[in-house]
Enzyme design. Sequence first.
Site, PDB file in Angstrom:
ATOM      1  N   ARG A 431       0.877  -1.240  -0.116  1.00 61.05           N
ATOM      2  CA  ARG A 431       0.091  -0.091  -0.056  1.00 61.05           C
ATOM      3  C   ARG A 431       0.939   0.996  -0.079  1.00 61.05           C
ATOM      4  O   ARG A 431       1.933   1.180   0.737  1.00 61.05           O
ATOM      5  CB  ARG A 431      -0.703  -0.030   1.213  1.00 61.05           C
ATOM      6  N   ARG A 570     -23.201 -15.416  -5.454  1.00 64.13           N
ATOM      7  CA  ARG A 570     -23.307 -14.126  -5.846  1.00 64.13           C
ATOM      8  C   ARG A 570     -22.415 -13.140  -5.918  1.00 64.13           C
ATOM      9  O   ARG A 570     -22.030 -12.279  -6.761  1.00 64.13           O
ATOM     10  CB  ARG A 570     -24.745 -13.613  -5.182  1.00 64.13           C
ATOM     11  N   ASP A 586     -32.274 -10.769  -8.617  1.00 65.01           N
ATOM     12  CA  ASP A 586     -32.685 -12.007  -8.374  1.00 65.01           C
ATOM     13  C   ASP A 586     -33.767 -12.058  -9.467  1.00 65.01           C
ATOM     14  O   ASP A 586     -34.351 -11.224 -10.161  1.00 65.01           O
ATOM     15  CB  ASP A 586     -33.395 -12.227  -7.062  1.00 65.01           C
ATOM     16  N   GLU A 587     -34.051 -13.545  -9.868  1.00 66.12           N
ATOM     17  CA  GLU A 587     -35.045 -13.685 -11.094  1.00 66.12           C
ATOM     18  C   GLU A 587     -36.266 -13.279 -10.818  1.00 66.12           C
ATOM     19  O   GLU A 587     -37.003 -12.859 -11.837  1.00 66.12           O
ATOM     20  CB  GLU A 587     -35.046 -15.190 -11.406  1.00 66.12           C
ATOM     21  N   GLU A 699     -26.709 -13.111   3.469  1.00 62.85           N
ATOM     22  CA  GLU A 699     -25.767 -12.343   2.624  1.00 62.85           C
ATOM     23  C   GLU A 699     -25.996 -10.769   2.380  1.00 62.85           C
ATOM     24  O   GLU A 699     -25.036  -9.904   1.957  1.00 62.85           O
ATOM     25  CB  GLU A 699     -25.532 -13.069   1.156  1.00 62.85           C
ATOM     26  N   ASP A 700     -27.508 -10.553   2.418  1.00 62.99           N
ATOM     27  CA  ASP A 700     -27.415  -9.079   2.001  1.00 62.99           C
ATOM     28  C   ASP A 700     -27.095  -8.205   3.286  1.00 62.99           C
ATOM     29  O   ASP A 700     -26.463  -7.231   3.020  1.00 62.99           O
ATOM     30  CB  ASP A 700     -29.204  -9.052   1.958  1.00 62.99           C
ATOM     31  N   ARG A 774     -32.760 -13.287   9.566  1.00 65.65           N
ATOM     32  CA  ARG A 774     -31.916 -11.942   9.269  1.00 65.65           C
ATOM     33  C   ARG A 774     -31.633 -11.201  10.641  1.00 65.65           C
ATOM     34  O   ARG A 774     -30.531 -10.730  10.645  1.00 65.65           O
ATOM     35  CB  ARG A 774     -32.933 -10.743   8.579  1.00 65.65           C
TER      36      ARG A 774
END
Length: 819
Positions: A431, A570, A586-587, A699-700, A774
């Site tokens: 860095r 994802r 999402d679908e 995950e969200d 959640r």
Amino acid sequence: MQTRKKYIFLTFLASWLLLFFFGGDRLRRFAFFSGREARAPRNWPRWTDRSLLKSFADPEELQSDGDPSLPSPRARRAARLSVYRDSRCRMETCFDFSRCEEHGFKVFTYPREKDQPISESYSKILASIERSRYHTPNPEEACLFILSIDTLDRDHLSSQYVHNVDEKIRSFPLWNGGRNHLIFNLYSGTWPNYTEDLGFNIGQAILAKASFYTESFRPGFDISIPLFPKDHPQRGGERGWLYQDSIPPRKKYLLVFKGKRYLTGIGSGTRNALHHIHNGKDIISLTTCKHGKDWQKHKDTRCDKDNVDYEKFDYQELLHNSTFCIVPRGRRLGSFRFLEALQAACIPVLLSDGWELPFAEAIDWGKAAVVGNEKLLLQVPSAARCVPPERVLAAQQQTQLLWDAYFSSVDKIVHTTLEIIKDRLLPHRSRSRILWNALPGGLLALPDFSTHPGDFPFYHLQHGRTLPAHLSTAGSAHATAPVFCTPFSGSSPSEKFTAFIRVVSPAGSLSQPLLRLIEAVSGSQYCAQILVLWSCEKPPPPSGKWPRSAVPLTIIQGRRKVRGPGLSDRFLPYAAIQTDAVLSLDEQSSLSTSEVDFAFVVWRSFPERIVGFLTRSHFWDAEQRRWGCTSQWTNELSIVLTAAAFYHRYPAGEGLAGQGARPHPAPSLPPSPRYYHSLFTEYLPAGLRDLVDSLAACEDILMNVLVAAVTKLPPIKVTQHKQHKDTVPQQVACKEGDVETPLDGEQNPSPRHSPLAKVKDTVGTTGSWHFYQRQDCLNQLVDWFGYMPLVSSQLRLDPVLFKDQVSVLRKKYPRLEKP
């Protein structure tokens, strides 16, 4: 005869004259030399106007050549050589790089012995390493080794002093003379000299030490760490004290100090002189002799008055209300006051000659502190008054950055130490000081992703950034616009995005929502490609059944087993993505082309944040004493679900897989570095990745918490169709017959005792179970981070003239208002 006598007399006279002119002065000095040696030393002059002059020192202080208790340079050198027998060690000479080549930078901690006492501070250090991503239980994989013997307190008068360390470490088969070992130390030496003697030979080990003398410090090898108290938090830590309303930067007091005064011994000189700068107005310098067992035995004429004045001021109040804080040396060079001043946004004025400042290899202390000289104490007030207000404010802000990034917890101190060592292994990929000294700090600027500031989403060119002309703030009556700082300049975000659709439908058929979603996204003028992540065990439908699109459409087989059984595929950093922006879908997501276009325009103005449609908010439930999460429509939001959201994913140099309008499966591509995806997959330890596996709805939350921890900013909600509020689609799992509640569009109840809303359950048992997962995820993440990273916001961005009673011809996104 007379002439002869005359010549003899003249010759004798000339000889005496020559002797007088050329040797007389030397003879005079020889004659009186012994007498001059015997003379008593001259006293200081007696001034005739002595009563009119202010005395800054007693005459007896000036007569002495120094404190007899202070070690001589020869004694200090001997003590240093007794500890640093390998004083010329450098990484190239005393570190085995080959141990780090195969398995990377892994750290092994020695097993703890049952009968070996360990202090609370050292237990925190070991715990920080063992719960980090660096740790390995296998010594064969290790690049660096940490002793289980407590070496923090090497004062042999201390109850925590460990005896016979030399014998113990020599018995370790992995010791190897200290090579590839890291030793932590906070206290060295003892009364009265407090030398740097550790009581054992560290050999070729790297020493991470507090109160490091520059003359003992081995540059590029050792690491100077701050002195922290035993109650310093393990992780998280308290936030700094500087807030937006603390402007102007000048406070009630200019310069303050309140602390102990040592009457004798090392460190007494500086603290004894601090009372000279006290004026009782804007400079408060208070000391007390009332400490230690025999303070009355050594007290002087000032002690009684100093002790009375000392009790008139509260230390915390002085920290809150002072611009500069004096940080003098104590018995050792460092003190707890250093971290206290950083947290309070009180600019440290360091009076500790010869101190190697903590992490000075990476941190530019000239931006956050004033390094003074102990001998020039009387010049400190005038120097502090000369600092302009803009420089004061910049230094205060820098103290908050450094405190939050590197010093607020034991975890951050230890991880900073390890990251500095890791940077030394690959100097060409280390860095830069810019990354270490700018938000969000070096620990979150992964060099594996990039070493150039312009590659990160928070270093884009944002000087004087304002909202674009076609954006407006809306939402609640308390909607507020964000406050921007000026980061370093970099490249602008790309003008295209990649749509990343995760599909979990059973093989053999394509759902109508998915087909409509592909059609809407491919119609966006900003869409560069569509990637469909097929996360089912069965193969995807043949290419003939996929719709034609105006942009390349690529199918990627799910990679769930690549990174372990629990990590969501994802957020893997797929090399097929070749744009900055990713639209995660999402679908079952239902979006129009206008919604996608407008959301992307918003993201280009805020590339460091998550920008999306579906939101949640967190709250503290006082009755349950835990954090809660609600999907109720309120005026606040802190989470944007990744079922329909834009976020940053910087491109690498690989070619785009799947060119052309016809879909076909992409080859197995190795993951390449992308920023937020790299953080999700590489920065987080295994424990958090296991959490994603155990809690299906995590995950969200984890992605939002991670982005908030990096940016310290909330996500952004954009306008959406009303149908998103009420739609509760059902996602079908990979195996036929398994149904789970979707991540998008769900309307779950708040906790029964929620202070925000007390509502009845409006979803089935599966939805409630999914919703409370959640909340469990959120509380476990808060426990791991040590604080709540999520930031609430009351901001929603709508297009200009959105829902205004004007002609649609004047609106840029008229389709957003159509039912």
